[in-house]
Design an enzyme around this catalytic site. Structure first.
Site, PDB file in Angstrom:
ATOM      1  NE  ARG A 176      -3.752   2.620   2.739  1.00 49.37           N
ATOM      2  CZ  ARG A 176      -3.626   3.532   1.551  1.00 49.37           C
ATOM      3  NH1 ARG A 176      -4.824   3.659   1.012  1.00 49.37           N
ATOM      4  NH2 ARG A 176      -2.698   4.041   1.379  1.00 49.37           N
ATOM      5  CB  CYS A 235      -0.831   0.107   1.192  1.00 48.64           C
ATOM      6  SG  CYS A 235      -0.401  -0.177   2.796  1.00 48.64           S
TER       7      CYS A 235
END
Length: 283
Positions: free
Chosen positions: A246, A241
């Site tokens: 994430r 990410c």
């Protein structure tokens, strides 16, 4: 928990309410923003791991080292044999990052409360605003890092030329296309260049959760999310990410909920790739 490959890594909110933390079980809230989460109210008995303070080394731009992880476990009253239940804000985004670090250092029994704070609050379950509970410090010895769970810049570069490796970019479509170089809430933390690693597949992390309550989608829905884009169990999968948090959520989904045998989290992610001289970028 449906037909997940490893259903034991999830517990539901009712299970947490019925199974209080104690000597052999620790409940830990993991927050990006404890001021608007843990400090306003948390599940009784939960200790706090704060993403910014506790699990990142500010000097080396890295996750905490083995000794710092052992100290963190000691402060949270966790032993090598403890059952640890993680939950947090932002649909368990940061709880998944801490789960990844637990596994990186070899902790065997760690689970995530499905839905995190969002589901607990939607169900009207009780919080306390008590101070963080005092738990007895432990002597914790971590395992050597499991490097099979982590990808580095060299691994990402090598993947450019390999048909058996697939890259999953879990950022927003606007980040993937290069329209923006960081999420709107982090305007000063962008990279020099926008775009994505050449050949990467755009599968945003949020597509793995149900909007209404933050729980993970069913195994069938998850397979339909990844397999048509070539992210299949026979591949070596690398998730990334912006800084690796994430992507740890998608790593968790692929490795534990779908049972993919080879999944790594590239936590250098776009802040490393997008800033490196000589790295190719697609938009």
């Amino acid at each position: 928990m449906g037909d997940y490959a490893r259903p034991e890594v999830l517990v539901d909110t009712q299970w947490v309410q019925d199974n209080q933390p104690g000597d052999n079980r620790r409940l830990v809230e993991v927050d990006y923003d404890p001021t608007n989460a843990y400090e306003k109210g948390h599940i009784r008995g939960a200790t706090l791991i704060w993403w910014k303070r506790d699990i990142n080394d500010p000097v080396t731009r890295d996750i905490i080292g083995k000794k710092a992880f052992e100290s963190l476990m000691s402060r949270n009253g966790i032993t090598a044999d403890s059952e640890v239940i993680l939950y947090g804000d932002f649909n368990n985004w940061f709880a998944a990052f801490v789960f990844w670090i637990f596994k990186y250092y070899g902790h065997r029994n760690v689970r995530i409360m499905n839905g995190g704070r969002k589901k607990w609050e939607l169900e009207g379950r009780a919080y306390t605003d008590d101070a963080e509970p005092e738990v007895p410090a432990t002597a914790y010895t971590a395992q050597p890092p499991d490097e099979g769970l982590r990808a580095y810049l060299a691994d990402a570069r090598r993947a450019l030329d390999r048909d058996d490796t697939v890259m999953v970019d879990v950022r927003s479509p606007a980040e993937f296309s290069g329209q923006i170089t960081a999420p709107p809430e982090y305007p000063t933390e962008n990279a020099q260049r926008g775009g994505h690693i050449p050949g990467a597949n755009s599968i945003p992390w949020l597509t793995a959760v149900n909007d209404e309550d933050g729980t993970f989608k069913s195994a069938d829905e998850l397979r339909a999310n990844y397999e048509p884009k070539g992210v299949t169990p026979d591949k070596d999968v690398i998730c990334y990410c912006r800084i690796g948090e994430r992507s740890s959520h998608s790593w968790f989904v692929l490795k534990y909920l779908l049972g993919y045998p080879r999944v790594r989290n590239y936590d250098g992610s776009w802040t490393e790739w997008g800033n490196m001289i000589g790295n190719p970028v697609e938009k």
